[in-house]
Design a protein around this motif. Structure first.
Motif, PDB file in Angstrom:
ATOM      1  N   ILE A   1       0.844  -1.201   0.000  1.00 50.73           N
ATOM      2  CA  ILE A   1       0.000   0.000   0.000  1.00 50.73           C
ATOM      3  C   ILE A   1       0.876   1.248   0.000  1.00 50.73           C
ATOM      4  CG2 ILE A   1      -1.690   1.319   1.325  1.00 50.73           C
ATOM      5  CD1 ILE A   1      -2.922  -1.263   2.239  1.00 50.73           C
ATOM      6  N   ASN A   2       1.946   1.250   0.794  1.00 52.33           N
ATOM      7  CA  ASN A   2       2.872   2.379   0.802  1.00 52.33           C
ATOM      8  C   ASN A   2       3.475   2.597  -0.578  1.00 52.33           C
ATOM      9  OD1 ASN A   2       2.323   2.468   3.505  1.00 52.33           O
ATOM     10  ND2 ASN A   2       4.282   1.612   4.162  1.00 52.33           N
ATOM     11  N   SER A   3       3.853   1.489  -1.225  1.00 50.09           N
ATOM     12  CA  SER A   3       4.424   1.581  -2.565  1.00 50.09           C
ATOM     13  C   SER A   3       3.411   2.145  -3.550  1.00 50.09           C
ATOM     14  CB  SER A   3       4.901   0.204  -3.015  1.00 50.09           C
ATOM     15  OG  SER A   3       5.389   0.253  -4.338  1.00 50.09           O
ATOM     16  N   SER A   4       2.146   1.742  -3.412  1.00 48.67           N
ATOM     17  CA  SER A   4       1.100   2.244  -4.309  1.00 48.67           C
ATOM     18  C   SER A   4       0.891   3.745  -4.133  1.00 48.67           C
ATOM     19  CB  SER A   4      -0.209   1.494  -4.056  1.00 48.67           C
ATOM     20  OG  SER A   4      -0.061   0.119  -4.296  1.00 48.67           O
ATOM     21  N   LEU A   5       0.884   4.195  -2.874  1.00 48.11           N
ATOM     22  CA  LEU A   5       0.720   5.624  -2.614  1.00 48.11           C
ATOM     23  C   LEU A   5       1.886   6.423  -3.181  1.00 48.11           C
ATOM     24  CD1 LEU A   5      -0.608   5.597   1.067  1.00 48.11           C
ATOM     25  CD2 LEU A   5      -1.907   6.164  -0.984  1.00 48.11           C
ATOM     26  N   ALA A   6       3.110   5.945  -2.923  1.00 47.50           N
ATOM     27  CA  ALA A   6       4.290   6.651  -3.421  1.00 47.50           C
ATOM     28  C   ALA A   6       4.315   6.677  -4.945  1.00 47.50           C
ATOM     29  CB  ALA A   6       5.557   5.992  -2.878  1.00 47.50           C
ATOM     30  N   LEU A   7       3.930   5.570  -5.579  1.00 45.41           N
ATOM     31  CA  LEU A   7       3.915   5.513  -7.037  1.00 45.41           C
ATOM     32  C   LEU A   7       2.862   6.439  -7.617  1.00 45.41           C
ATOM     33  CD1 LEU A   7       4.880   4.304  -9.684  1.00 45.41           C
ATOM     34  CD2 LEU A   7       3.313   2.387  -9.316  1.00 45.41           C
ATOM     35  N   GLY A   8       1.663   6.453  -7.007  1.00 41.04           N
ATOM     36  CA  GLY A   8       0.611   7.342  -7.489  1.00 41.04           C
ATOM     37  C   GLY A   8       0.998   8.812  -7.392  1.00 41.04           C
ATOM     38  N   LEU A   9       1.643   9.182  -6.287  1.00 35.72           N
ATOM     39  CA  LEU A   9       2.084  10.565  -6.108  1.00 35.72           C
ATOM     40  C   LEU A   9       3.205  10.901  -7.087  1.00 35.72           C
ATOM     41  CD1 LEU A   9       1.811  13.170  -4.516  1.00 35.72           C
ATOM     42  CD2 LEU A   9       3.366  12.244  -2.807  1.00 35.72           C
ATOM     43  N   ALA A  10       4.138   9.976  -7.283  1.00 31.23           N
ATOM     44  CA  ALA A  10       5.262  10.222  -8.198  1.00 31.23           C
ATOM     45  C   ALA A  10       4.778  10.406  -9.625  1.00 31.23           C
ATOM     46  CB  ALA A  10       6.264   9.071  -8.112  1.00 31.23           C
ATOM     47  N   ARG A  11       3.807   9.602 -10.054  1.00 27.75           N
ATOM     48  CA  ARG A  11       3.277   9.735 -11.414  1.00 27.75           C
ATOM     49  C   ARG A  11       2.636  11.097 -11.635  1.00 27.75           C
ATOM     50  NH1 ARG A  11       0.100   3.996 -12.079  1.00 27.75           N
ATOM     51  NH2 ARG A  11       1.825   2.716 -12.847  1.00 27.75           N
ATOM     52  N   SER A  12       1.956  11.593 -10.628  1.00 28.47           N
ATOM     53  CA  SER A  12       1.256  12.867 -10.780  1.00 28.47           C
ATOM     54  C   SER A  12       2.207  14.046 -10.794  1.00 28.47           C
ATOM     55  CB  SER A  12       0.235  13.038  -9.640  1.00 28.47           C
ATOM     56  OG  SER A  12      -0.706  11.986  -9.635  1.00 28.47           O
ATOM     57  N   VAL A  13       3.308  13.942 -10.066  1.00 29.95           N
ATOM     58  CA  VAL A  13       4.228  15.065  -9.917  1.00 29.95           C
ATOM     59  C   VAL A  13       5.319  15.057 -10.981  1.00 29.95           C
ATOM     60  CG1 VAL A  13       5.807  16.213  -8.297  1.00 29.95           C
ATOM     61  CG2 VAL A  13       3.762  15.076  -7.435  1.00 29.95           C
ATOM     62  N   ALA A  14       5.630  13.898 -11.542  1.00 31.79           N
ATOM     63  CA  ALA A  14       6.772  13.761 -12.457  1.00 31.79           C
ATOM     64  C   ALA A  14       6.629  14.652 -13.685  1.00 31.79           C
ATOM     65  CB  ALA A  14       6.921  12.306 -12.886  1.00 31.79           C
TER      66      ALA A  14
END
Length: 601
Positions: free
Chosen positions: A540-553
């Protein structure tokens, strides 16, 4: 030789059938609520405890069952929906196989109270693992009350492979919403662990969509309505500006039945071609109405796959209807032509007289009668051109050095300080072994992902206060996931305050998110966590970090200067894995020197 083929006992046969029909608690909800709809109920109440592991209860005010029907309903292939094979091609009910109740009874403990209208007493039935333990008269309201307890209690392997309560509850809500969206005239309530998640009053389709997904979606919907001799199509599609990478709200319904149809999905997406970015999708709620004999729903026990007799014709009608909806409601984005630095093209003027172009030439010119002196371009002393250039005796001058086995550190040491951006998508830089091509968006996703994962692990996120707090409204499925990841969101740098009614105020956000839509960002992160989260906090932590990274990248199409490209390249080389994104997509490739020599040889 003795006979070896034998008939399976009914209990074993029912458990085999249950493996196809009853896959998880959401399957029980689907079958029981569909039966309540077929019974003509005007109010249906759904109650679950522990995401359906402990209790699933469905109460309706439908027609109810007699004493004989209540007992016969749990036999295999016992149904009131069809009587002969031809009835399969004129179905007007949700169920027809007669397998659902028998399959549920094979893997759970069921308590049923039901009464017909006009009868003074009803029937109380208790079944455990396909065995009727008790049947007696009882006093109960008109309708049926199914209570399913201890699902998969006699199949430990199936119970073991159930996901976390959050994941199973999200699947239950998805099944519930699919039925609630297509029957707006029925009152629905949904309770989970004594908490009311839905209280849907009888209304029309548009209002039911807003009741289920919130009023925020109303600003993104365009009406679709077309009536032909082949079929009738109605519903809503999203505007181009509502396109998102994560869009769970995509529904097809045929004659009151939810279905999955990739071919028709392609028709809807084709209508938005070149109107939305690649990889993004729009929400839609499409309702098909056509004669029952033109479709076949008897494809799979789950009944979400449907065959159409006129599939291609319906595809064309759907495509035209969606295109018309987008154009009619001015949903098409305006075309912005960049004319800076481009030649000016004059506008055609009908009144202006135009002269034919004239070709100027010398009629007396003859190249064979003239002597042209040809001077040699060869330099008399070409060695003078290279005066002052010296080559070290121990090293030959070479454009592409010989390839060698490289490591991550060797690439860092040998990379060029100057980079080139190709088509505003790739960063190209010279390294010792050849030419390295880096996907700028994926590289930035990897860099940000590792940064956010480090913040979560250290519980030290850098926050930035918002001048005016944003309000985010969550759907019941998002709210269920939100409660389990609230700590992780705080570790990243979010500060949220509950306002009640599934609404939260966003007071602080992680630093570096300036200019982003915070509300959409949180919805995207929760959608990613719902899709990938399986109850293990690390995932779940990985999913949150990945979702945030995709939006900000950094997105594709953004022009970068050399310093910005150098920062991305250095940041990528500092990552634990510079070759792949967190979801396994390749970030870079190296074109070897030998490949250039082969191409230019």
């Amino acid at each position: 030789m003795s006979d070896i083929i034998q008939l399976l006992p009914d209990s074993v046969a029912n458990q085999i059938a249950a493996g196809e029909v009853i896959q998880r608690p959401a399957s029980v909800i689907k079958e029981l609520v569909e039966n309540a709809v077929d019974a003509g109920a005007s109010t249906i109440n759904v109650i679950v405890v522990d995401a359906g592991r402990t209790i699933i209860q469905v109460i309706d005010d439908g027609c109810g069952m007699s004493e004989t029907d209540a007992r016969l309903a749990f036999e295999r292939h016992a149904t009131s929906k069809i009587k002969k094979a031809d009835d399969l091609f004129s179905l007007k009910t949700m169920g027809f196989r007669g397998e659902a109740l028998a399959s549920i009874a094979a893997v759970a403990q069921i308590e049923l109270k039901t009464r017909l209208k006009g009868e003074e007493l009803g029937t109380h039935l208790y079944i455990s693992a396909s065995r009727i333990n008790n049947q007696e008269p009882c006093s109960c309201p008109v309708g049926s009350n199914f209570k399913v307890e201890n699902l998969f209690f006699n199949v430990p392997a199936r119970r073991k492979f159930l996901k976390s309560n959050t994941t199973e509850l999200n699947n239950i809500l998805t099944s519930f919403q699919r039925i609630a969206l297509v029957y707006p005239e029925i009152n629905f309530t949904f309770h989970s662990n004594d908490l009311e998640l839905f209280n849907l009053k009888s209304t029309h389709i548009h209002q039911r969509i807003l009741d289920v997904f919130g009023k925020r979606i109303n600003q993104d919907l365009l009406s679709v309505n077309v009536d032909t001799t082949v079929c009738k199509i109605s519903g809503f599609v999203g505007k181009p500006e509502s396109a998102r990478k994560k869009v769970p709200h995509q529904y097809f319904f045929v004659n009151g039945r939810y279905m999955k149809h990739p071919y028709f999905h392609k028709a809807v997406m084709s209508a938005f071609e070149r109107l939305i970015p690649t990889g993004e999708q729009v929400p839609y709620f499409i309702y098909f109405n056509l004669p029952p004999e033109d479709i076949d729903v008897n494809i799979h026990p789950v009944k979400t796959e449907i065959k159409f007799e006129n599939e291609q014709a319906i595809w064309q009608i759907l495509l035209a209807a969606v295109k018309e909806a987008v154009g009619l409601f001015s949903g098409v984005t305006s075309l912005d032509f960049d004319v800076h630095g481009k030649p000016e093209i004059p506008v055609f003027d009908e009144k202006k007289q135009l002269n034919s172009p004239k070709v100027q030439y010398n009629p007396s010119y003859n190249p064979f009668k003239q002597n042209i002196s040809r001077q040699s371009t060869k330099a008399e002393d070409w060695t003078a051109l290279y005066d002052g250039i010296t080559t070290p005796p121990d090293k030959e001058l070479s454009v592409f050095p010989e390839p060698e086995n490289f490591s991550q550190q060797s690439i860092v040491d040998e990379k060029s300080p100057v980079h080139y951006q190709y088509k505003e998508k790739y960063i190209m830089t010279a390294v010792k072994s050849g030419l390295m091509v880096i996907d700028q968006h994926r590289a930035h996703v990897r860099i940000l992902y590792e940064d956010y994962m480090e913040r979560i692990a250290s519980h030290h996120g850098v926050s930035q206060k918002m001048l005016f707090p944003e309000i985010v409204h969550l759907s019941p499925s998002e709210n269920a996931m939100f409660e389990s990841v609230l700590t992780e969101l705080s570790d990243i740098g979010f500060e949220l305050t509950s306002l009640g009614a599934d609404s939260y105020a966003v007071n602080s956000i992680p630093s570096g998110l300036d200019g982003l839509n915070v509300v959409d960002l949180i919805h995207d992160m929760l959608s990613t966590a719902i899709e990938q989260g399986e109850g293990i906090m690390e995932e779940i932590n990985s999913s949150l970090a990945l979702g945030l990274a995709r939006s900000v990248a950094i997105p594709y199409g953004q022009v970068l200067n050399n310093d910005e490209m150098d920062k991305i390249v250095n940041g990528l080389f500092a990552c634990s894995n510079m070759n792949y994104t967190p979801n396994g997509k390749k970030i870079l490739c190296i074109v070897d020197q030998h490949e250039f020599e082969h191409l230019l040889g």
